[in-house]
Design a protein around this motif. Structure first.
Motif, PDB file in Angstrom:
ATOM      1  N   LEU A  16      44.743  42.930  42.249  1.00 15.38           N
ATOM      2  CA  LEU A  16      43.814  42.267  43.166  1.00 15.38           C
ATOM      3  C   LEU A  16      42.448  42.044  42.514  1.00 15.38           C
ATOM      4  N   LYS A  17      42.027  42.996  41.713  1.00  7.48           N
ATOM      5  CA  LYS A  17      40.714  42.860  41.068  1.00  7.48           C
ATOM      6  C   LYS A  17      40.680  41.692  40.082  1.00  7.48           C
ATOM      7  N   SER A  18      41.833  41.276  39.586  1.00  8.29           N
ATOM      8  CA  SER A  18      41.844  40.158  38.635  1.00  8.29           C
ATOM      9  C   SER A  18      42.297  38.855  39.290  1.00  8.29           C
ATOM     10  N   ALA A  19      42.334  38.831  40.629  1.00 10.92           N
ATOM     11  CA  ALA A  19      42.792  37.621  41.325  1.00 10.92           C
ATOM     12  C   ALA A  19      41.637  36.975  42.078  1.00 10.92           C
ATOM     13  N   ASN A  20      41.434  35.692  41.837  1.00 11.26           N
ATOM     14  CA  ASN A  20      40.301  35.013  42.470  1.00 11.26           C
ATOM     15  C   ASN A  20      40.659  34.244  43.735  1.00 11.26           C
TER      16      ASN A  20
ATOM     17  N   ALA B 230      42.253  33.777  47.704  1.00 11.51           N
ATOM     18  CA  ALA B 230      42.154  34.523  48.965  1.00 11.51           C
ATOM     19  C   ALA B 230      43.242  35.601  48.997  1.00 11.51           C
ATOM     20  N   LEU B 231      42.894  36.742  49.587  1.00  9.69           N
ATOM     21  CA  LEU B 231      43.814  37.888  49.618  1.00  9.69           C
ATOM     22  C   LEU B 231      45.208  37.506  50.111  1.00  9.69           C
ATOM     23  N   LYS B 232      45.273  36.769  51.218  1.00 15.34           N
ATOM     24  CA  LYS B 232      46.584  36.418  51.774  1.00 15.34           C
ATOM     25  C   LYS B 232      47.458  35.693  50.756  1.00 15.34           C
ATOM     26  N   LEU B 233      46.845  34.768  50.011  1.00 14.53           N
ATOM     27  CA  LEU B 233      47.625  33.975  49.054  1.00 14.53           C
ATOM     28  C   LEU B 233      48.150  34.848  47.922  1.00 14.53           C
ATOM     29  N   VAL B 234      47.370  35.833  47.525  1.00 17.34           N
ATOM     30  CA  VAL B 234      47.821  36.740  46.453  1.00 17.34           C
ATOM     31  C   VAL B 234      48.956  37.623  46.972  1.00 17.34           C
TER      32      VAL B 234
ATOM     33  N   ALA C 254      40.404  38.066  46.785  1.00 19.14           N
ATOM     34  CA  ALA C 254      41.086  39.340  46.520  1.00 19.14           C
ATOM     35  C   ALA C 254      40.246  40.269  45.648  1.00 19.14           C
ATOM     36  N   SER C 255      39.589  39.695  44.626  1.00 16.50           N
ATOM     37  CA  SER C 255      38.834  40.537  43.682  1.00 16.50           C
ATOM     38  C   SER C 255      37.618  41.200  44.329  1.00 16.50           C
ATOM     39  N   SER C 256      37.208  40.717  45.522  1.00 17.04           N
ATOM     40  CA  SER C 256      36.021  41.288  46.158  1.00 17.04           C
ATOM     41  C   SER C 256      36.338  42.467  47.075  1.00 17.04           C
TER      42      SER C 256
END
Ligand SMILES: [Zn+2]
Length: 276
Positions: free
Chosen positions: A152-156, A158-162, A192-194
């Motif tokens: 998650l920290k390396s994904a830019n 939106a959380l849902k999409l990740v 996600a990264s936030s």
């Protein structure tokens, strides 16, 4: 579309019903079901093989055969297996049939025509293109809180999409993604990264929690051998959803109205007050 717990139920049911049986013959009736094989080679690759064990990887159901091959199957939208006796006729949309020595047969029926099958050499299974890119299994040893933090920290996005991206997080479909985010109080629209590490760790627990809860529910159901599909979760299970499909209803935590937003073309349900 069945989600992972439903596919788990189908795989477990098949394991109970047909493992140990020998395929005397196999018929591919709709060649597009198994685009890598002609009907003749489909039969040749399977005939005479005994099914050793049936497992699942992601939403693929794997038939491990004693002839060194594995049959990879995917139900997609509407695929189902039906174990039928000699007195039963083939239903409409029977796209593949596996005959057993005792005159029973396993039919793959698929009204929407999106199902998929492929036979691979078992030693090369982990290289199969369908499986290669999948993220670790949610209950396997590689899926850890540290893995989720890194991912998650390396994904830019939106959380849902990740969470829906099966190459990053395996096992959450649209329903369980909404449920897991609600229980972790995580906002689906947040990058996600936030997310804080604390929130990611909460999410790690709730991802496994919602899946375990649903798999446990599935294990209590009686599956009809003539209708082995993922639809057993209907008829009452929806009432256990906390936010999914509850737009406008009061949040069970704070009574605010549940909101629905569309992300990546699919609905997300969440509480705008609890989920930050
Ligand atoms: Zn709330």
């Amino acid at each position: 579309m069945p989600e992972l717990p439903e596919v788990e139920l189908v795989a477990a049911s098949l394991q109970k019903l047909v493992s140990g049986r020998t395929i005397s013959s196999a018929e591919l009736r709709r060649e597009r079901l198994a685009p890598d094989h002609a009907a003749e080679s489909f039969r040749e690759l399977l005939a005479g093989a005994t099914i050793r064990v049936i497992t699942r990887r992601g939403k693929h159901i794997l038939f491990d055969l004693d002839n060194g091959r594995t049959l990879i199957t995917h139900l997609r939208m509407s695929g189902r297996f039906m174990l039928l006796g000699p007195d039963r006729e083939d239903p409409k949309y029977s796209h593949a049939v596996f005959y057993f020595g005792d005159e029973s047969r396993l039919v793959f029926q698929d009204q929407r025509h999106f199902g998929f099958m492929r036979i691979v050499e078992s030693p090369n299974l982990h290289d199969a293109k369908e499986l290669k890119k999948l993220a670790p299994e949610p209950f396997g040893p590689e899926f850890t809180a540290a893995y989720l933090r890194r991912t998650l920290k390396s994904a830019n996005r939106a959380l849902k999409l990740v969470l829906l991206d099966q190459t990053k997080i395996l096992g959450l479909g649209n329903i369980y993604a909404s449920e897991a985010m609600f229980m972790a109080k995580a906002n689906p629209k947040r990058r996600a990264s936030s997310l804080t590490l604390k929130k990611i760790d909460a999410l790690f627990e709730t991802i496994r929690g919602v899946l375990a809860e649903s798999i446990a529910h599935g294990s209590t159901l009686n599956v009809d051998p003539e209708n082995i599909d993922g639809s057993y979760y209907g008829g009452g299970y929806e009432s256990s959803w906390r936010v999914y499909d509850r737009e406008g209803e009061p949040c069970i935590g704070c009574s605010a109205r549940i909101k629905r937003v569309v992300q990546g073309g699919r609905s997300t349900y969440y509480c705008p007050v609890c989920q930050r």
